[in-house]
Design an enzyme around this catalytic site. Structure first.
Site, PDB file in Angstrom:
ATOM      1  N   CYS A 177       0.841  -1.191   0.000  1.00  0.00           N
ATOM      2  CA  CYS A 177       0.000   0.000   0.000  1.00  0.00           C
ATOM      3  C   CYS A 177       0.881   1.247   0.000  1.00  0.00           C
ATOM      4  N   HIS A 178       0.226   2.372  -0.281  1.00  0.00           N
ATOM      5  CA  HIS A 178       0.883   3.647  -0.478  1.00  0.00           C
ATOM      6  C   HIS A 178       1.834   4.080   0.620  1.00  0.00           C
ATOM      7  N   THR A 179       1.380   3.943   1.849  1.00  0.00           N
ATOM      8  CA  THR A 179       2.131   4.530   2.941  1.00  0.00           C
ATOM      9  C   THR A 179       3.441   3.787   3.203  1.00  0.00           C
ATOM     10  N   CYS A 213     -10.510   2.029  25.997  1.00  0.00           N
ATOM     11  CA  CYS A 213      -9.954   3.370  26.168  1.00  0.00           C
ATOM     12  C   CYS A 213     -11.057   4.416  25.939  1.00  0.00           C
ATOM     13  N   ARG A 237      -3.387  -3.068  -6.996  1.00  0.00           N
ATOM     14  CA  ARG A 237      -2.816  -3.657  -5.796  1.00  0.00           C
ATOM     15  C   ARG A 237      -1.932  -4.835  -6.156  1.00  0.00           C
ATOM     16  N   CYS A 275      -9.159  -1.635  21.366  1.00  0.00           N
ATOM     17  CA  CYS A 275      -9.003  -2.220  22.710  1.00  0.00           C
ATOM     18  C   CYS A 275     -10.347  -2.374  23.416  1.00  0.00           C
ATOM     19  N   CYS A 287     -12.216   4.320  22.297  1.00  0.00           N
ATOM     20  CA  CYS A 287     -13.044   3.164  21.927  1.00  0.00           C
ATOM     21  C   CYS A 287     -14.443   3.281  22.530  1.00  0.00           C
ATOM     22  N   CYS A 330      -8.601   4.256  18.345  1.00  0.00           N
ATOM     23  CA  CYS A 330      -8.140   3.702  19.620  1.00  0.00           C
ATOM     24  C   CYS A 330      -6.752   4.267  19.947  1.00  0.00           C
ATOM     25  N   CYS A 356      -6.413  -2.802   4.710  1.00  0.00           N
ATOM     26  CA  CYS A 356      -6.334  -1.343   4.527  1.00  0.00           C
ATOM     27  C   CYS A 356      -7.281  -0.865   3.438  1.00  0.00           C
ATOM     28  N   HIS A 395       1.432  -3.108   6.186  1.00  0.00           N
ATOM     29  CA  HIS A 395       0.306  -2.967   7.126  1.00  0.00           C
ATOM     30  C   HIS A 395      -0.971  -3.582   6.575  1.00  0.00           C
ATOM     31  N   GLU A 396      -0.853  -4.351   5.475  1.00  0.00           N
ATOM     32  CA  GLU A 396      -2.032  -4.940   4.853  1.00  0.00           C
ATOM     33  C   GLU A 396      -1.742  -6.424   4.724  1.00  0.00           C
ATOM     34  N   ARG A 445      -1.070   3.895  20.999  1.00  0.00           N
ATOM     35  CA  ARG A 445      -0.693   4.841  19.944  1.00  0.00           C
ATOM     36  C   ARG A 445       0.778   5.276  20.030  1.00  0.00           C
TER      37      ARG A 445
HETATM   38  P1  NAD Z   1      -3.150   5.423  -5.851  1.00  0.00           P
HETATM   39  O1  NAD Z   1      -1.866   6.022  -6.248  1.00  0.00           O
HETATM   40  O2  NAD Z   1      -3.442   4.003  -6.206  1.00  0.00           O
HETATM   41  O3  NAD Z   1      -4.348   6.298  -6.483  1.00  0.00           O
HETATM   42  C1  NAD Z   1      -4.341   7.692  -6.552  1.00  0.00           C
HETATM   43  C2  NAD Z   1      -5.055   8.088  -7.856  1.00  0.00           C
HETATM   44  O4  NAD Z   1      -5.191   9.515  -7.872  1.00  0.00           O
HETATM   45  C3  NAD Z   1      -4.288   7.698  -9.101  1.00  0.00           C
HETATM   46  O5  NAD Z   1      -5.137   6.958  -9.978  1.00  0.00           O
HETATM   47  C4  NAD Z   1      -3.871   9.045  -9.721  1.00  0.00           C
HETATM   48  O6  NAD Z   1      -3.872   9.005 -11.137  1.00  0.00           O
HETATM   49  C5  NAD Z   1      -4.965   9.965  -9.181  1.00  0.00           C
HETATM   50  N1  NAD Z   1      -4.561  11.372  -9.117  1.00  0.00           N
HETATM   51  C6  NAD Z   1      -3.386  11.890  -8.689  1.00  0.00           C
HETATM   52  N2  NAD Z   1      -3.399  13.230  -8.771  1.00  0.00           N
HETATM   53  C7  NAD Z   1      -4.616  13.583  -9.239  1.00  0.00           C
HETATM   54  C8  NAD Z   1      -5.240  14.831  -9.540  1.00  0.00           C
HETATM   55  N3  NAD Z   1      -4.599  15.971  -9.365  1.00  0.00           N
HETATM   56  N4  NAD Z   1      -6.510  14.808 -10.007  1.00  0.00           N
HETATM   57  C9  NAD Z   1      -7.160  13.639 -10.201  1.00  0.00           C
HETATM   58  N5  NAD Z   1      -6.614  12.426  -9.941  1.00  0.00           N
HETATM   59  C10 NAD Z   1      -5.361  12.402  -9.468  1.00  0.00           C
HETATM   60  O7  NAD Z   1      -3.310   5.636  -4.285  1.00  0.00           O
HETATM   61  P2  NAD Z   1      -4.305   4.892  -3.273  1.00  0.00           P
HETATM   62  O8  NAD Z   1      -3.685   3.647  -2.775  1.00  0.00           O
HETATM   63  O9  NAD Z   1      -5.643   4.805  -3.886  1.00  0.00           O
HETATM   64  O10 NAD Z   1      -4.287   5.932  -2.052  1.00  0.00           O
HETATM   65  C11 NAD Z   1      -4.875   7.208  -2.202  1.00  0.00           C
HETATM   66  C12 NAD Z   1      -4.599   8.064  -0.982  1.00  0.00           C
HETATM   67  O11 NAD Z   1      -5.289   7.534   0.149  1.00  0.00           O
HETATM   68  C13 NAD Z   1      -3.128   8.151  -0.574  1.00  0.00           C
HETATM   69  O12 NAD Z   1      -2.849   9.470  -0.190  1.00  0.00           O
HETATM   70  C14 NAD Z   1      -3.066   7.221   0.624  1.00  0.00           C
HETATM   71  O13 NAD Z   1      -2.005   7.555   1.499  1.00  0.00           O
HETATM   72  C15 NAD Z   1      -4.407   7.490   1.258  1.00  0.00           C
HETATM   73  N6  NAD Z   1      -4.899   6.500   2.236  1.00  0.00           N
HETATM   74  C16 NAD Z   1      -5.529   6.979   3.332  1.00  0.00           C
HETATM   75  C17 NAD Z   1      -6.046   6.115   4.281  1.00  0.00           C
HETATM   76  C18 NAD Z   1      -6.788   6.637   5.475  1.00  0.00           C
HETATM   77  O14 NAD Z   1      -7.079   5.867   6.377  1.00  0.00           O
HETATM   78  N7  NAD Z   1      -7.131   7.918   5.522  1.00  0.00           N
HETATM   79  C19 NAD Z   1      -5.892   4.732   4.109  1.00  0.00           C
HETATM   80  C20 NAD Z   1      -5.265   4.266   2.953  1.00  0.00           C
HETATM   81  C21 NAD Z   1      -4.769   5.159   2.020  1.00  0.00           C
HETATM   82  C1  022 Z   2      -2.752   3.616   5.149  1.00  0.00           C
HETATM   83  N1  022 Z   2      -2.596   4.933   5.305  1.00  0.00           N
HETATM   84  C2  022 Z   2      -2.151   5.442   4.137  1.00  0.00           C
HETATM   85  C3  022 Z   2      -2.064   4.405   3.263  1.00  0.00           C
HETATM   86  N2  022 Z   2      -2.435   3.288   3.903  1.00  0.00           N
HETATM   87  C4  022 Z   2      -2.845   5.639   6.470  1.00  0.00           C
HETATM   88  C5  022 Z   2      -1.890   6.476   6.991  1.00  0.00           C
HETATM   89  C6  022 Z   2      -2.170   7.201   8.149  1.00  0.00           C
HETATM   90  C7  022 Z   2      -3.406   7.074   8.762  1.00  0.00           C
HETATM   91  C8  022 Z   2      -4.349   6.213   8.244  1.00  0.00           C
HETATM   92  C9  022 Z   2      -4.066   5.491   7.102  1.00  0.00           C
HETATM   93  C10 022 Z   2      -3.729   7.849   9.905  1.00  0.00           C
HETATM   94  C11 022 Z   2      -4.745   8.761   9.976  1.00  0.00           C
HETATM   95  C12 022 Z   2      -4.714   9.331  11.243  1.00  0.00           C
HETATM   96  C13 022 Z   2      -3.686   8.737  11.922  1.00  0.00           C
HETATM   97  N3  022 Z   2      -3.058   7.834  11.120  1.00  0.00           N
HETATM   98  C14 022 Z   2      -3.319   9.033  13.347  1.00  0.00           C
HETATM   99  C15 022 Z   2      -4.130   8.169  14.254  1.00  0.00           C
HETATM  100  C16 022 Z   2      -3.976   8.577  15.715  1.00  0.00           C
HETATM  101  O1  022 Z   2      -3.222   9.494  16.009  1.00  0.00           O
HETATM  102  O2  022 Z   2      -4.632   7.934  16.524  1.00  0.00           O
HETATM  103  C17 022 Z   2      -1.966   7.038  11.480  1.00  0.00           C
HETATM  104  C18 022 Z   2      -2.146   5.716  11.877  1.00  0.00           C
HETATM  105  C19 022 Z   2      -1.041   4.916  12.259  1.00  0.00           C
HETATM  106  C20 022 Z   2       0.229   5.447  12.252  1.00  0.00           C
HETATM  107  C21 022 Z   2       0.409   6.776  11.870  1.00  0.00           C
HETATM  108  C22 022 Z   2      -0.674   7.551  11.474  1.00  0.00           C
HETATM  109  C23 022 Z   2       1.378   4.601  12.702  1.00  0.00           C
HETATM  110  O3  022 Z   2       1.212   3.523  13.200  1.00  0.00           O
HETATM  111  N4  022 Z   2       2.617   5.038  12.511  1.00  0.00           N
HETATM  112  C24 022 Z   2      -3.519   5.077  11.871  1.00  0.00           C
HETATM  113 ZN    ZN Z   3      -2.695   1.316   3.387  1.00  0.00          ZN
HETATM  114 ZN    ZN Z   4      -9.096   1.686  22.537  1.00  0.00          ZN
END
Ligand code: NAD
Ligand code: 022
Ligand code: ZN
Ligand code: ZN
Length: 370
Positions: free
Chosen positions: A40-42, A95, A365, A92, A98, A106, A170, A62-63, A110
Site C-alpha cells: 500500500c501507499h504509505t 480506552c 494492488r 481495545c 473506543c 483507539c 487497509c 500494514h495490509e 498509539r
Molecule cells: P493510488 O496512487 O493508487 O491512487 C491515486 C489516484 O489519484 C491515481 O489513480 C492518480 O492518477 C490519481 N490522481 C493523482 N493526482 C490527481 C489529480 N490531481 N486529479 C485527479 N486524480 C489524481 O493511491 P491509493 O492507494 O488509492 O491511495 C490514495 C490516498 O489515500 C493516498 O494518499 C493514501 O495515502 C491514502 N490512504 C488513506 C487512508 C486513510 O485511512 N485515511 C488509508 C489508505 C490510504
Molecule cells: C494507510 N494509510 C495510508 C495508506 N495506507 C494511512 C496512513 C495514516 C493514517 C491512516 C491510514 C492515519 C490517519 C490518522 C492517523 N493515522 C493518526 C491516528 C492517531 O493518532 O490515533 C496514522 C495511523 C497509524 C500510524 C500513523 C498515522 C502509525 O502507526 N505510525 C492510523
Molecule cells: Zn494502506
Molecule cells: Zn481503545
C-alpha cells in the site's frame, strides 16, 4: 525464531529480503504467520523518506492476512490456528476513544506504535547480529512471521482466501468504510470520487453498495476508467480534458453539486476542488488521502458558511475487530468484489517490483505471498 522478511534499511533504498530474529509473544501479544500481504501507499511513503516520522531499520507492511501460531500470557480472544487480519488501527474496547461512539481511533497503544515498538516499549525483531529492527504501524506484515498486540488482530472466517482478504487490512475497509461509516451515504445520493486508485475504487464500490444514483469518478489517468466503471462509476471526468474551471463543470454535472465528495488522491488542491464541488447547503466532503508532511488545505470560509462540511477519515472509520470480519463476510457472500483489483501476485523475493509497479501507476494492488 528465525523468519524471512523484507527489511527497510534506510530511506530511498530498496527493501532487503533477509532472515531476521523474532522473539516470541509477550503478555497480550500474538505470533502470527503472515500468508499474504498487500503493498500500500504509505509503505512507499515511509520507504521514500517523505514521512518525517519514518524510522529505520524497520519491517514495513500494514495490509496482511495470516494464521495465529502462538499466544502470549493473558491472551483470551485468539488461539493457535485462528485466521487473522492485522489492524494498524487497533480496537481495545476500553480506552476513552473506543468508548466514544464518534471515533475509531483507539489510543491505547498509539505512542509505542508510532515509535515502532510493542506496547512494552521494546521490539521483537532483530538482525542475526542482534541489532534491533523496528516494527511499523504495529503490523510489520512484510515478514513471514510477526508479533502483534491481541487488540490489533481481527479474527476472520477460515474459508476466506488470504491472497484476497489481505487487502481488507487497509484499502477495501478504508474506501468502503469512508462511505458507510464516515459519510453514511443515503440511497439516491450523488457523489464524486477524486482518484481512482486502490482506495478510490473501493469508495466507488461502497457507493454502489449504499445505493448512490450518480457516482462521478475524477482521475488524470484515463487508464483508470474501465476498472472504475466495472465497480459502479456512472460518469468519468479527466481534469486535463475539461476546459475552464473544474468546480463549475462538476457542479453542473451533478445538478448543483454532489451530496458527498471524497478525496482519494492526497493532493491538497484536489481536496479544495472536492470541497467546493459539494452541494451548497448540505454537501459533505471527506478527505481520505494522506497529504505530504506540513501540507495545508485552504478554501474561502464562505464555502463552509454556506453549508458545506469538510471531514476526514482514518481506516474508513472502521473499528477493526468488530467491522473487518463483517467485510470479509461481505466478500465471501459476493456483496463486494476484490479479485479484479488485485492486479499482481508476487513472491517475497520480488517485493521491490511491487513498489516499481505502484510508482509507474501500472498496478491497483500487488500482493506478496509467502
Ligand atoms: P493510488 O496512487 O493508487 O491512487 C491515486 C489516484 O489519484 C491515481 O489513480 C492518480 O492518477 C490519481 N490522481 C493523482 N493526482 C490527481 C489529480 N490531481 N486529479 C485527479 N486524480 C489524481 O493511491 P491509493 O492507494 O488509492 O491511495 C490514495 C490516498 O489515500 C493516498 O494518499 C493514501 O495515502 C491514502 N490512504 C488513506 C487512508 C486513510 O485511512 N485515511 C488509508 C489508505 C490510504
Ligand atoms: C494507510 N494509510 C495510508 C495508506 N495506507 C494511512 C496512513 C495514516 C493514517 C491512516 C491510514 C492515519 C490517519 C490518522 C492517523 N493515522 C493518526 C491516528 C492517531 O493518532 O490515533 C496514522 C495511523 C497509524 C500510524 C500513523 C498515522 C502509525 O502507526 N505510525 C492510523
Ligand atoms: Zn494502506
Ligand atoms: Zn481503545
Amino acid at each position: 525464531m528465525r523468519t524471512k522478511a523484507a527489511v527497510a534499511i534506510a530511506a530511498g533504498k530498496p527493501l532487503e529480503v533477509m532472515d531476521v530474529n523474532l522473539d516470541g509473544p509477550r503478555a497480550g501479544e500474538v505470533l502470527v504467520e503472515i500468508k499474504s500481504t498487500g503493498i500500500c501507499h504509505t509503505d512507499e511513503f515511509t520507504l521514500s523518506g517523505a514521512d518525517p516520522e519514518g524510522l529505520f531499520p524497520a519491517i514495513l507492511g500494514h495490509e496482511g492476512a495470516g494464521v495465529v501460531v502462538d499466544t502470549g500470557p493473558g491472551v483470551t480472544s485468539l488461539k493457535k490456528g485462528d485466521h487473522v487480519i492485522p489492524l494498524y488501527t487497533p480496537e481495545c474496547r476500553e480506552c476513552e476513544y473506543c468508548l466514544h461512539p464518534k471515533t475509531n481511533l483507539c489510543q491505547s497503544i498509539r505512542t509505542t506504535q508510532g515509535q515502532g515498538l510493542m506496547p512494552d516499549g521494546t521490539s521483537r525483531f532483530s538482525t542475526l547480529d542482534g541489532d534491533p529492527i523496528l516494527h511499523y504501524m504495529g503490523t510489520s506484515t512484510f515478514a513471514n512471521h510477526t508479533v502483534l498486540p491481541e487488540i490489533a488482530l481481527a479474527k476472520v472466517r477460515e474459508d476466506a482466501p488470504f491472497d484476497k482478504i489481505c487487502y481488507i487490512g487497509c484499502g477495501v475497509t478504508t474506501g468502503i468504510g469512508a462511505v458507510i461509516n464516515t459519510a453514511k451515504v443515503e440511497i439516491g445520493s450523488r457523489a464524486i470520487v477524486f482518484g481512482l486508485g486502490g482506495i478510490g475504487l473501493n469508495v466507488i464500490q461502497g457507493l454502489r453498495l449504499a445505493g448512490a444514483d450518480q457516482i462521478v469518478g475524477v482521475d488524470l489517468n484515463p487508464g483508470k476508467k474501465p476498472m472504475a466503471e466495472r465497480f459502479g462509476m456512472t460518469d468519468f471526468v479527466n481534469p486535463a480534458e475539461v476546459e475552464g474551471d473544474l468546480v463549475p463543470y462538476l457542479v453542473n454535472l451533478t445538478k448543483g453539486g454532489a451530496d458527498y465528495t471524497f478525496d482519494a488522491t492526497g493532493n491538497v488542491d484536489v481536496m479544495r476542488t472536492a470541497l467546493e464541488s459539494a452541494h451548497k447547503g448540505w454537501g459533505e466532503s471527506i478527505i481520505i488521502g494522506v497529504a505530504p508532511a506540513g501540507a495545508e488545505i485552504s478554501t474561502r470560509p464562505f464555502q463552509l458558511v454556506t453549508g458545506r462540511s469538510w471531514r476526514g477519515t482514518a481506516f474508513g472509520g472502521a473499528r477493526g475487530r468488530t467491522d473487518v470480519p463483517k467485510i470479509v463476510d461481505w466478500y465471501m457472500e459476493g456483496k463486494i468484489e476484490i479479485d479484479p483489483m488485485i492486479t499482481h501476485q508476487l513472491a517475497l523475493d520480488d517485493i521491490n517490483k511491487g513498489f516499481d509497479l505502484m510508482h509507474a501507476g501500472e498496478s491497483i494492488r500487488s500482493v506478496v505471498n509467502y
